[in-house]
Design an enzyme around this catalytic site. Structure first.
Site, mmCIF file in Angstrom:
data_model
loop_
_atom_site.group_PDB
_atom_site.id
_atom_site.type_symbol
_atom_site.label_atom_id
_atom_site.label_comp_id
_atom_site.label_asym_id
_atom_site.label_seq_id
_atom_site.Cartn_x
_atom_site.Cartn_y
_atom_site.Cartn_z
ATOM 1 N N ASP A 142 -6.169 -23.566 -2.733
ATOM 2 C CA ASP A 142 -5.403 -22.635 -2.020
ATOM 3 C C ASP A 142 -6.336 -21.693 -1.228
ATOM 4 O O ASP A 142 -7.539 -21.276 -1.465
ATOM 5 C CB ASP A 142 -4.886 -21.752 -3.140
ATOM 6 N N ASP A 175 8.010 -23.095 -11.079
ATOM 7 C CA ASP A 175 7.040 -22.126 -11.414
ATOM 8 C C ASP A 175 7.570 -21.298 -12.532
ATOM 9 O O ASP A 175 8.585 -20.902 -12.453
ATOM 10 C CB ASP A 175 6.656 -21.095 -10.260
#
Length: 240
Positions: A130, A8
């Protein structure tokens, strides 16, 4: 099952957030290429690269890191975060991504996402689904919705989606185990969907449970960086 390590990115550096909270950020490496090379050196073949700056700004920002990693490794990179326009899509693929994940855009601009899917095909586009309490969350999880995840998946499966990355926001970054029930339900309802589990992996037992469930892949992030699982263990379970 594919083992897919995650990097990330914030400010071009490898970081991890807890439950998607930008205020709970921990930096692991200022040079993400070094991390990618370690993954490749361990025999892993895939990488999940997330532009957290992009997710917040709603445009791709860390494309130079993507380009560096794809030019210096042979990793199959799927890229997500901030891909909102044709220009974003062009940049990401030109910088070497093999697949692009569309999450927020699939909720907020589904016509555009459907056009990408039609133009590029189902092998290039991954649906980002998500969820928090089985409701879709978008924009780097900063926004919740009232969209039931299974309705969301049904809609996109009908449109031709074959790959989905699903993170349970409530589990992410806590090292408390994945949402096994969520993935079981998804598999029961959508047996032909390639499900990539993400969030909550804390040890090898979690990964082995997902492997026994025959999900397509698992994304492993914080557990690697915190030393809960080793690259050697991941290499072994990958059969490499």
């Amino acid at each position: 099952m594919h083992i897919i390590p995650a990097i990330d990115l914030i400010d071009g550096k490898a970081v991890r957030l807890t439950q998607g909270d930008y205020n709970q950020k921990k930096e692991y490496n200022a040079r993400p290429l070094e991390v990618a090379l370690q993954f490749e050196g361990a025999g892993l073949t895939r990488l999940h690269l997330v532009d957290l700056d992009g997710a917040k700004e709603k445009r791709v920002i860390n494309w130079k890191v993507l380009e560096l990693i794809t030019s210096k490794t042979s990793l199959h990179v799927d890229f997500g975060g901030g891909v909102q326009s044709d220009e974003d899509l062009r940049v990401v693929f030109e910088c070497g991504a093999k697949q692009v994940t569309g999450g927020s855009i699939a909720v907020k601009n589904p016509d555009e996402m459907e056009r990408w899917l039609s133009r590029l095909g189902s092998e290039k586009i991954i649906l980002g689904a998500d969820a928090k309490n089985e409701k879709i969350a978008v924009s780097g999880w900063e926004e919740g919705t009232d969209v039931w995840i299974y309705d969301f998946l049904q809609n996109w499966v009908e449109k031709g989606i074959k790959y989905v990355i699903s993170t349970d926001v409530a589990k992410d970054g806590l090292l408390q185990g994945p949402s096994f029930d969520l993935y079981r339900n998804m598999q029961d309802q959508f047996p032909n969907l390639n499900i990539i589990a993400s969030g909550g992996v804390s040890n090898m037992a979690d990964i082995e449970t997902l492997a026994d469930m025959n999900v397509f892949g698992v994304i492993v992030g914080k557990a690697i960086y915190e030393g809960r699982v080793t690259l050697k263990e991941l290499q072994k379970i990958s059969g490499l």
